[in-house]
Design a protein around this motif. Sequence first.
Motif, PDB file in Angstrom:
ATOM      1  N   ARG A   1     -18.931 101.872 -18.536  1.00 13.35           N
ATOM      2  CA  ARG A   1     -19.552 100.628 -18.992  1.00 13.35           C
ATOM      3  C   ARG A   1     -20.898 100.852 -19.666  1.00 13.35           C
ATOM      4  N   HIS A   2     -21.461 102.016 -19.491  1.00 14.84           N
ATOM      5  CA  HIS A   2     -22.778 102.297 -20.081  1.00 14.84           C
ATOM      6  C   HIS A   2     -22.750 103.671 -20.748  1.00 14.84           C
TER       7      HIS A   2
ATOM      8  N   ARG B   1     -24.181 105.054 -23.273  1.00 17.19           N
ATOM      9  CA  ARG B   1     -25.398 105.714 -23.756  1.00 17.19           C
ATOM     10  C   ARG B   1     -26.057 106.573 -22.676  1.00 17.19           C
ATOM     11  N   LEU B   2     -25.687 106.374 -21.410  1.00 18.06           N
ATOM     12  CA  LEU B   2     -26.250 107.219 -20.368  1.00 18.06           C
ATOM     13  C   LEU B   2     -25.944 108.687 -20.624  1.00 18.06           C
TER      14      LEU B   2
ATOM     15  N   TYR C   1     -31.355 103.356 -22.198  1.00 19.01           N
ATOM     16  CA  TYR C   1     -31.387 101.884 -22.160  1.00 19.01           C
ATOM     17  C   TYR C   1     -32.817 101.451 -21.871  1.00 19.01           C
TER      18      TYR C   1
ATOM     19  N   PHE D   1     -27.311  96.530 -13.368  1.00 15.97           N
ATOM     20  CA  PHE D   1     -26.949  97.733 -14.119  1.00 15.97           C
ATOM     21  C   PHE D   1     -26.558  98.851 -13.159  1.00 15.97           C
ATOM     22  N   TYR D   2     -27.393  99.084 -12.151  1.00 15.68           N
ATOM     23  CA  TYR D   2     -27.105 100.179 -11.225  1.00 15.68           C
ATOM     24  C   TYR D   2     -25.972  99.839 -10.275  1.00 15.68           C
TER      25      TYR D   2
ATOM     26  N   GLU E   1     -23.328  98.374 -11.371  1.00 16.95           N
ATOM     27  CA  GLU E   1     -22.190  98.751 -12.216  1.00 16.95           C
ATOM     28  C   GLU E   1     -22.021 100.271 -12.257  1.00 16.95           C
ATOM     29  N   VAL E   2     -23.141 101.000 -12.293  1.00 11.54           N
ATOM     30  CA  VAL E   2     -23.060 102.456 -12.209  1.00 11.54           C
ATOM     31  C   VAL E   2     -22.406 102.868 -10.888  1.00 11.54           C
TER      32      VAL E   2
END
Length: 500
Positions: free
Chosen positions: A144-145, A147-148, A213, A249-250, A252-253
Amino acid sequence: MNLIPAPRGIERTGGTGPWTGEVRARTDPSLPPEGYRLAIGPDGADITGGTEAGVSWARQTLRQLLGPDAFRRAPVEGTAPEVPFAVIEDAPRFAWRGLMLDVARHFLPKDDVLRYLDLMAVHKLNVLHLHLTDDQGWRIEIGRHPRLTEVGAWRRRTRLGWGEPARWDERPHGGFYTRDDLREIVAYAAARHITVVPEIDVPGHSQAAIAAYPDLGNTDVIDTSALEVGTAWGICPNVLAPTDRVLRFYEEVLEEVLEIFPGRFVHIGGDECPKDQWRRSPVAQARIAAEGLDGEDGLQSWFIRHFDRWLTARGRRLVGWDEILEGGLAEGAAVTSWRGYAAGIAAAKAGHDVVMCPRQHVYLDHRQAPGDDEPVPLGWVRTLADVYRFEPVPPALAGTPHAARVLGAQANMWTELTESRDRVDYQLFPRLCAFAETVWSDLPPPAERDAAGLLRRMDAAHYARLDALGVAYRPPDGPRPWQRRPGIRGRVKHGPPPQE
């Protein structure tokens, strides 16, 4: 018998004889879960384990008895090895016998991680704590992220050592593990009865994530869009903002982390979080006021408590570095006590589980000898004998009910100054062998331990096993010429380490 780690009990039942190759294994739940009984005779070996883990550790013991060639990847020609006829009964002292491997500062390819799992199994270690995120790199793919890893997994250059003037390796450095890479690592570990504990660091050590981000940072204080993945070492001032957006956000991580790592514990860091940006941030100060927190330390605790509740609701347990004690320990959290024993003692007395890993004893990135030959020397001198004298249960807890809160211990391998597998090998071995014995075997108090006997066992057999495994360990008489790193400055601490 020159076994490492040393077993609890050995009864010689006869002489020796050629190995027949036959192994008969079963489980018996009346034995301790990781305990075993290994009986070797003229017709082969009988293994009884409390669980399959016990059977596996017995096989490692048998492997040592078969000689160094048993550790090669393919058999070599020759006569069948002679084995001693004996009965060995054994079980570990601690349930958590770990190695923390920092793959964020210098990325280790997947195959290297798998190899370290093999080396852990040889030494009956059963927890791999993977430090996956930090200021200098983000190493886990999050769907989902993206760019990480597209941004956060790569830095444009790397500082070489410490000291001034700074020296740089101008080559870009990076890498990451796909979700399937990590599933493979977890499965490979499980087959060796090793649990993988992932670490996703919050709220400090987060510059790589903020570079990917920028809205994760304290945008009301600094221009986070100008940040890059960290290239130097030390404690970075750029920390996560205490906003609902960051929490989600975290979450979701971590939702993806939980899909990959089935173990009970998830490490969320919580260490070395500078508070200056929060002090200057109207958003952070508003959060402190709204939640009725005790200043910035309370804000750090608010972060930790949020994820403690979140993980608990999903059947997992939070574990963090001992700074999570600041501002109040999260209910249900376990502590990896790294700054010394004091935090672990306080946590255990407060009813929290503890993994002891004090930097004064088991930080294996620290130098192994004084002198100029040690490659990029860091920290205190911690010799093989020093590590052998490490005691996971400090005197303040020994003999009290609180001692049961010590789950075990882990050796920590930080990689700011170890850019390759061979460099990590050099720092870990042979000291990890000594550490393995301190967490497996019933040893006398540190002052009474037979360090000379350990050195004799290493010389008599175990160095040859490491040679067969291809480990680039530090020789007992000092580094080989190609293991030195002349001209790259370290950062040493002088004198004996303080006993905290």
